[in-house]
Design an enzyme around this catalytic site. Structure first.
Site, PDB file in Angstrom:
ATOM      1  N   SER A 195      62.158  58.622  53.848  1.00  0.00           N
ATOM      2  CA  SER A 195      63.367  57.880  53.495  1.00  0.00           C
ATOM      3  C   SER A 195      64.068  57.290  54.712  1.00  0.00           C
ATOM      4  CB  SER A 195      64.333  58.784  52.722  1.00  0.00           C
ATOM      5  OG  SER A 195      64.594  59.964  53.440  1.00  0.00           O
TER       6      SER A 195
ATOM      7  N   HIS B 169      68.943  59.269  56.982  1.00  0.00           N
ATOM      8  CA  HIS B 169      69.157  58.019  56.246  1.00  0.00           C
ATOM      9  C   HIS B 169      69.993  57.040  57.069  1.00  0.00           C
ATOM     10  CE1 HIS B 169      68.745  60.549  52.298  1.00  0.00           C
ATOM     11  NE2 HIS B 169      67.638  60.522  53.010  1.00  0.00           N
TER      12      HIS B 169
END
EC number: 3.4.21.105
Length: 346
Positions: free
Chosen positions: A256, A313
């Site tokens: 991610s 992230h």
């Protein structure tokens, strides 16, 4: 360039378990404690029903010297088999954690390594895709580079299903925050998924944004964006517990960080592109969706809710925006040069 992209962006979970060298997970996911190999049985001369006790003991453990580990496994195996729904279980004791933590954390060396890798990938990618097979193939087939990255992630997920590979994967494919087991994990963890839903969401996001962006940027630039976003996510993930002064942190894994970098670059270059979250369109386009994701990840770091690696992230998102800004400036300079060259003919 505008288009409709479907996204179910997966998250990078920060697991709450710690794998250490003196504990292991057996194929049946039972708990194995670090206890002495053998311990002799003690026999009391005046104990009642001594012969019956010895007979019953021999039925269970046929040897005079028996292992406490085997007793633990026989007693606790049913309990752990019922309670272990994840790929791994909580294993180490706090004392072991403290001993590992006191050994030091090579955060500085990991940072230097990460920055060096990022510089090497950025400057070396053009040569790599120009002269080194099989990368030269992807220069003319940039979409296939996305499929190759997708295939690597699926292959590592398949290895997680083989218990014999767990020791290798725990060392090289998990990013330990407090005690780095291998420096390769700064990249390896970005290709590692243990659960199918995690893999599926991330790979869907990679396919949705990656194929369009790789075609627009070219294989070399997309590879540099993807890898450097993954490394930036790992570095942010390593630094966040230290800056936030978190006492206990677990390892993390997942693509991610790289995917938020892809989303950041895509939304910067195509801010009004339509984005579908599952099947629902996001109002305002790609840039609004990206800003919402940044706000959500920042709130996750501040409020510390859930078990996701919000710092990774954010690291990938910042790298993606940086790439988007740089590419837009480069495209604008090329456009100005073409206009100046065309003006000379008139």
């Amino acid at each position: 360039m505008s288009g409709v992209s479907s996204v179910m962006l997966g998250l990078r979970p920060a697991t709450r378990i710690f794998f250490r060298s003196n504990i292991s997970v057996s194929p049946s996911r039972t708990f194995v404690s670090y206890i002495g190999r053998s311990q002799s049985t003690s026999i009391l001369k005046n104990a009642p029903n001594l012969e019956d006790n010895v007979t019953n003991l021999q039925k269970i453990i046929p040897k005079r010297f028996f292992s406490q580990t085997s007793i633990l496994k026989s007693r606790w195996k049913p309990i752990f088999n019922e309670e272990t729904t994840n790929r791994y279980v909580r294993l180490n004791r706090f004392q072991q954690y403290q001993q590992q933590r006191s050994g030091g954390n090579p955060l500085g060396s990991m940072t230097i390594l990460g920055l060096s890798l990022m510089a090497g990938i950025y400057f070396g990618s053009p040569y790599l895709f120009e002269h080194v097979p099989p990368f030269t193939y992807f220069k003319t087939h940039p979409k296939n580079l996305v499929y190759a990255l997708l295939g690597i992630n699926v292959a590592v997920f398949g290895l997680w299903q083989l218990p014999k590979c767990w020791r290798f994967l725990q060392k090289y494919m998990l990013l330990q925050k407090d005690y780095v087991t291998s420096k390769i994990s700064i990249i390896g963890s970005a290709f590692s998924h243990q659960e199918f839903w995690h893999l599926g969401m991330n790979m869907l996001a990679l396919w949705s944004f990656g194929t369009s962006l790789a075609t627009m940027l070219g294989a070399s630039n997309f590879f540099s964006l993807y890898m450097n976003s993954a490394i930036a996510g790992s570095l942010f993930s390593l630094w966040y517990p230290k800056l936030a002064r978190l006492a206990i942190v677990g390892p993390s894994l997942g693509a991610s960080g790289a995917l938020f970098g892809v989303l950041g670059c895509f939304s910067y270059l195509f801010p009004h592109a339509k984005i579908l979250l599952f099947v629902f369109p996001v109002p305002g386009g790609a840039w609004v969706a990206f800003l919402a994701s940044v706000a959500w990840n920042a709130a996750g770091c501040a409020l510390r809710w859930g078990s996701f690696d919000y710092a990774a992230h954010l690291g990938g998102s910042m790298m993606g925006v940086l790439y988007g800004w740089y590419i837009s400036k480069a495209v604008e300079k090329q456009r100005q040069r073409r206009l100046q060259a065309a003006g000379r003919w008139f």
